[in-house]
Write an enzyme that holds these catalytic residues in place. Structure first.
Site, PDB file in Angstrom:
ATOM      1  N   LYS A   1     -18.770 -28.572  47.406  1.00 35.17           N
ATOM      2  CA  LYS A   1     -18.451 -29.133  46.101  1.00 35.17           C
ATOM      3  C   LYS A   1     -17.152 -28.485  45.629  1.00 35.17           C
ATOM      4  O   LYS A   1     -16.805 -27.383  46.065  1.00 35.17           O
ATOM      5  CB  LYS A   1     -19.594 -28.935  45.122  1.00 35.17           C
ATOM      6  CG  LYS A   1     -20.123 -27.533  44.996  1.00 35.17           C
ATOM      7  CD  LYS A   1     -21.373 -27.558  44.140  1.00 35.17           C
ATOM      8  CE  LYS A   1     -21.892 -26.166  43.866  1.00 35.17           C
ATOM      9  NZ  LYS A   1     -22.982 -25.771  44.753  1.00 35.17           N
TER      10      LYS A   1
ATOM     11  N   ASP B   1     -16.641 -23.662  42.967  1.00 35.91           N
ATOM     12  CA  ASP B   1     -17.171 -24.957  43.402  1.00 35.91           C
ATOM     13  C   ASP B   1     -17.862 -25.709  42.263  1.00 35.91           C
ATOM     14  O   ASP B   1     -17.930 -26.925  42.271  1.00 35.91           O
ATOM     15  CB  ASP B   1     -18.065 -24.833  44.653  1.00 35.91           C
ATOM     16  CG  ASP B   1     -19.170 -23.801  44.510  1.00 35.91           C
ATOM     17  OD1 ASP B   1     -19.297 -23.193  43.432  1.00 35.91           O
ATOM     18  OD2 ASP B   1     -19.897 -23.591  45.501  1.00 35.91           O
ATOM     19  N   ARG B   2     -18.365 -24.979  41.269  1.00 38.81           N
ATOM     20  CA  ARG B   2     -18.990 -25.658  40.115  1.00 38.81           C
ATOM     21  C   ARG B   2     -17.971 -25.859  38.999  1.00 38.81           C
ATOM     22  O   ARG B   2     -17.026 -25.069  38.863  1.00 38.81           O
ATOM     23  CB  ARG B   2     -20.129 -24.815  39.554  1.00 38.81           C
ATOM     24  CG  ARG B   2     -21.240 -24.584  40.521  1.00 38.81           C
ATOM     25  CD  ARG B   2     -22.323 -23.773  39.856  1.00 38.81           C
ATOM     26  NE  ARG B   2     -23.435 -23.575  40.767  1.00 38.81           N
ATOM     27  CZ  ARG B   2     -24.699 -23.466  40.390  1.00 38.81           C
ATOM     28  NH1 ARG B   2     -25.013 -23.503  39.112  1.00 38.81           N
ATOM     29  NH2 ARG B   2     -25.648 -23.284  41.271  1.00 38.81           N
TER      30      ARG B   2
ATOM     31  N   ASP C   1     -16.870 -18.759  42.199  1.00 36.13           N
ATOM     32  CA  ASP C   1     -16.205 -19.127  43.450  1.00 36.13           C
ATOM     33  C   ASP C   1     -15.572 -20.517  43.412  1.00 36.13           C
ATOM     34  O   ASP C   1     -15.095 -21.007  44.444  1.00 36.13           O
ATOM     35  CB  ASP C   1     -17.167 -19.002  44.637  1.00 36.13           C
ATOM     36  CG  ASP C   1     -18.355 -19.947  44.549  1.00 36.13           C
ATOM     37  OD1 ASP C   1     -18.831 -20.182  43.417  1.00 36.13           O
ATOM     38  OD2 ASP C   1     -18.805 -20.457  45.589  1.00 36.13           O
TER      39      ASP C   1
ATOM     40  N   ASP D   1     -17.071 -21.885  38.010  1.00 38.68           N
ATOM     41  CA  ASP D   1     -17.900 -20.709  38.283  1.00 38.68           C
ATOM     42  C   ASP D   1     -17.106 -19.673  39.085  1.00 38.68           C
ATOM     43  O   ASP D   1     -15.919 -19.876  39.370  1.00 38.68           O
ATOM     44  CB  ASP D   1     -19.215 -21.094  38.984  1.00 38.68           C
ATOM     45  CG  ASP D   1     -18.997 -21.558  40.412  1.00 38.68           C
ATOM     46  OD1 ASP D   1     -17.862 -21.917  40.767  1.00 38.68           O
ATOM     47  OD2 ASP D   1     -19.979 -21.555  41.188  1.00 38.68           O
TER      48      ASP D   1
ATOM     49  N   SER E   1     -21.739 -16.952  43.704  1.00 38.06           N
ATOM     50  CA  SER E   1     -21.524 -18.144  42.874  1.00 38.06           C
ATOM     51  C   SER E   1     -21.368 -17.812  41.392  1.00 38.06           C
ATOM     52  O   SER E   1     -20.503 -17.038  41.025  1.00 38.06           O
ATOM     53  CB  SER E   1     -22.672 -19.115  43.125  1.00 38.06           C
ATOM     54  OG  SER E   1     -22.474 -20.312  42.451  1.00 38.06           O
ATOM     55  N   HIS E   2     -22.259 -18.355  40.570  1.00 36.79           N
ATOM     56  CA  HIS E   2     -22.174 -18.207  39.116  1.00 36.79           C
ATOM     57  C   HIS E   2     -22.938 -16.977  38.621  1.00 36.79           C
ATOM     58  O   HIS E   2     -23.001 -16.734  37.418  1.00 36.79           O
ATOM     59  CB  HIS E   2     -22.746 -19.464  38.460  1.00 36.79           C
ATOM     60  CG  HIS E   2     -24.128 -19.752  38.958  1.00 36.79           C
ATOM     61  ND1 HIS E   2     -24.369 -20.102  40.262  1.00 36.79           N
ATOM     62  CD2 HIS E   2     -25.322 -19.704  38.354  1.00 36.79           C
ATOM     63  CE1 HIS E   2     -25.663 -20.270  40.437  1.00 36.79           C
ATOM     64  NE2 HIS E   2     -26.272 -20.029  39.297  1.00 36.79           N
TER      65      HIS E   2
HETATM   66  C1  G16 Z   1     -26.067 -23.758  45.384  1.00 30.89           C
HETATM   67  C2  G16 Z   1     -26.103 -24.957  46.276  1.00 30.89           C
HETATM   68  C3  G16 Z   1     -26.275 -26.203  45.468  1.00 30.89           C
HETATM   69  C4  G16 Z   1     -27.497 -26.099  44.582  1.00 30.89           C
HETATM   70  C5  G16 Z   1     -27.407 -24.855  43.737  1.00 30.89           C
HETATM   71  C6  G16 Z   1     -28.662 -24.598  42.943  1.00 30.89           C
HETATM   72  O1  G16 Z   1     -24.918 -23.805  44.599  1.00 30.89           O
HETATM   73  O2  G16 Z   1     -24.915 -25.073  47.019  1.00 30.89           O
HETATM   74  O3  G16 Z   1     -26.382 -27.287  46.336  1.00 30.89           O
HETATM   75  O4  G16 Z   1     -27.597 -27.208  43.742  1.00 30.89           O
HETATM   76  O5  G16 Z   1     -27.207 -23.733  44.569  1.00 30.89           O
HETATM   77  O6  G16 Z   1     -29.737 -24.415  43.811  1.00 30.89           O
HETATM   78  P1  G16 Z   1     -31.143 -23.949  43.281  1.00 30.89           P
HETATM   79  O7  G16 Z   1     -31.578 -24.993  42.285  1.00 30.89           O
HETATM   80  O8  G16 Z   1     -32.009 -23.921  44.493  1.00 30.89           O
HETATM   81  O9  G16 Z   1     -30.972 -22.610  42.613  1.00 30.89           O
HETATM   82  P2  G16 Z   1     -24.039 -22.509  44.282  1.00 30.89           P
HETATM   83  O10 G16 Z   1     -22.915 -23.002  43.428  1.00 30.89           O
HETATM   84  O11 G16 Z   1     -24.963 -21.563  43.544  1.00 30.89           O
HETATM   85  O12 G16 Z   1     -23.610 -21.969  45.604  1.00 30.89           O
END
Ligand code: G16
Length: 566
Positions: free
Chosen positions: A393, A296-297, A294, A292, A121-122
């Site tokens: 997302k 999605d954000r 990938d 981000d 992800s990020h």
């Molecule tokens: C993932 C999940 C999201 C979540 C985020 C943060 O996103 O898909 O639903 O809101 O992690 O989670 P946490 O607060 O537990 O760190 P991503 O974009 O990182 O895959």
């Protein structure tokens, strides 16, 4: 077809006990995957074995990555293991590149059994950064807990894995590559597909592209600045926003996916997308966005760097859904947000007489709601928004939604946000992250805090900070019962809700790679038109002071302050 059948071999291995997928797949330091013997192979075998053999044989899976370091190596291993485990066909993005929303889209489009996405992800990438593996199921969404629990269970006792070590594919060659295997399974096929095509076609069916094009071109064109953060979104931004929708090529920056994201965090936040913030402050651009790693954000900025809080963003999108052709056709069913996300969306749901679902953090919790037709739009405070067009997302979807709203309302980002606040009030909101905290210290802090706030005496407490007095109305450790399958998810965050609707929430992140991350969220609702324009930190200061005091977070973690404030 290859001339000689390719051998399938079984390799003995030793299980690992730390392969429990988090909120969004298995995320670890890259060096864990790279240097621990068979670490990657063990996890992939656990994922493949979690699929019932009858379903697995001859099925289709999708594979993509955000282009980060180690993705190509991992894809090669996944291909070799998929073949050896009876998967019939793998659909892979060109050069391994597919955004997370694109994977979700393709899984649904071709009715694949699921997909594997290589991303953290990020989080930063590279040999010293992070790597991750997400497994999505047939609805296109992240695997639910039942599946990830099964994967974890298998990984703990795994003794062998199957692989075709001699099988090689060419990720740069679009089209089919067929292989004959030396086992009972049918020929194995790999299909390399354009990274953007299928996803672009879906977006075309959702939005009015000519309305967005009208906004981005022509005499009073909206000047935009889009930062792909050296992640997967570069090819999507160039093709969709520039080639299709007419934004000038120089509107898009950092559009070549780099293995280490140029040494940056590919995180669309005020902290890590600082160069976009600076560019927007110059006043030349009327709309800014970043994604981000990938894709999605997303983060939205208005002229002069006006920041749209992600919780506000999803509420504003909800209030304006009728601008989008997809929702004109499909209608608007329910809305959903994760528990820590501000309650701005609840106000919209109430005004539109639409059901609002409050779920634990994690996109997977929206899957059942959308599959059962209960929910049209979901969003999270962590810079995520999306609809039931896919089951992830979707950052670019959110950007096109904002541009559609701007085209329909003929207003700036800031005006749209301020009008929204004037109509439904403003939810002041912030999040403090304490990253890399000692695991035990975090665990005990949360355990003790849980005991304090759920004690009966606490619920009658009043806190006075400066001129503000906050009376506790309700406290709990958030628990969710899925309305579709009745499953119960406990311990999803400590909530303190005050009589004026303000909230303080504490939870442990489920996506960190090193140590524990404690998140504190504070929210306060303001209806008074005279008070809609205040500094967020000033408004939330008293709530933050209460949070720090009752949790003793600094004393107990040895920290002097949060790592990041959003
Ligand atoms: C993932 C999940 C999201 C979540 C985020 C943060 O996103 O898909 O639903 O809101 O992690 O989670 P946490 O607060 O537990 O760190 P991503 O974009 O990182 O895959």
């Amino acid at each position: 077809m290859e001339a000689c059948p390719i051998p399938v071999v079984t390799v003995q291995t030793v299980p690992y006990d730390d392969q429990k997928p988090g909120n969004s797949g298995l995320r670890k330091k890259t060096m864990v995957f790279e240097s621990k013997r068979n670490y990657l192979q063990n996890f992939i075998q656990s994922v493949l074995s979690s699929i019932d053999l009858r379903d697995r044989q001859g099925c289709t899976m999708v594979v993509g990555s955000d282009g980060r370091y180690f993705s190509r190596t991992a894809i090669e291993v996944i291909v070799q293991m998929a073949a050896a485990n009876g998967i019939g066909r793998l659909v892979i993005g060109h050069n391994g590149i597919l955004s997370t929303p694109a994977v979700s889209c393709i899984i649904r489009k071709i009715k694949a059994i699921g997909g594997i996405i290589l991303t953290a992800s990020h989080n930063p990438g590279g040999p010293g950064g992070d790597f991750g593996i997400k497994f999505n199921v047939a609805n296109g969404g992240p695997a639910p807990d039942t599946v990830t629990d099964k994967i974890h269970q298998i990984s703990r006792t795994l003794e062998e894995f199957a692989i075709c070590p001699d099988l090689r594919i060419d990720l740069s060659r679009l089209g089919r590559q067929d292989f004959d295997l030396e086992n009972k399974f049918k020929p194995f096929r790999v299909e390399i597909v354009d990274s953007v095509d299928v996803y672009l076609n879906l977006l075309r069916s959702i939005f009015d592209f000519s309305a967005i094009k009208g906004l981005l071109t022509g005499s009073d064109q909206l000047k935009i600045r889009i930062d792909a953060m050296n992640g997967v979104m570069g090819p999507y931004v160039r093709r969709i926003l520039c080639d299709e929708l007419g934004a000038p090529a120089n509107s898009a920056v950092n559009c070549i996916p780099l293995e280490d994201f140029g040494g940056q965090h590919p995180d669309p936040s005020l902290t890590y997308a600082a160069s976009l913030v600076e560019a927007m402050k110059g006043g030349e651009f009327g709309f800014g966005a970043a994604f981000d790693g990938d894709g999605d954000r997303y983060m939205i900025l208005g002229q002069n760097g006006f920041f749209v809080n992600p919780s506000d963003s999803v509420a504003i999108i909800a209030a304006n859904l009728p601008c989008i052709p997809y929702f004109q056709q499909m209608g608007v069913r329910g809305f959903a947000r994760s528990m820590p996300t501000s309650t701005a969306l609840d106000k919209v749901a109430k005004a539109m007489k639409v059901t609002l679902y409050e779920t634990p953090t994690g996109w997977k919790f929206f899957g059942n709601l959308m599959d059962s037709g209960r929910c049209s739009l979901c969003g999270e405070e962590s810079f995520g928004a999306g609809s039931d067009h896919i089951r992830e997302k979707d950052g670019l979807w959110a950007v096109l939604t904002w541009l559609s709203i701007m085209a329909a309302r003929k207003q700036s980002v800031e005006k749209i946000v301020r009008d929204h606040w004037a109509r439904l009030g403003r939810n002041y909101y912030c999040r403090f992250d304490y990253e890399g905290v000692d695991q035990k210290a975090a665990f005990f802090m949360m355990r003790d805090l849980g005991a304090v706030i759920t004690d009966k005496a606490f619920t009658s407490q009043k806190f006075a900070v400066g001129n503000s007095v906050y009376s506790v109305e309700k406290t709990d450790n958030f628990e969710y019962t899925d309305p579709v399958d009745g499953s119960v998810t406990k311990n999803q965050g400590l909530r303190i809700i005050f009589t004026d609707g303000s909230r303080i929430i504490f939870r442990l992140s489920l996506t960190g790679c090193a140590g524990a991350t404690i998140r504190i969220y504070a929210e306060s609702y303001e209806r008074d038109p005279e008070k809609l324009n205040r500094e967020t930190q000033a408004v939330l200061g008293p709530l933050i002071a209460i949070a720090l005091k009752i949790s003793e977070i600094h004393e107990r973690t040895g920290r002097k302050g949060p790592t990041v404030i959003t």
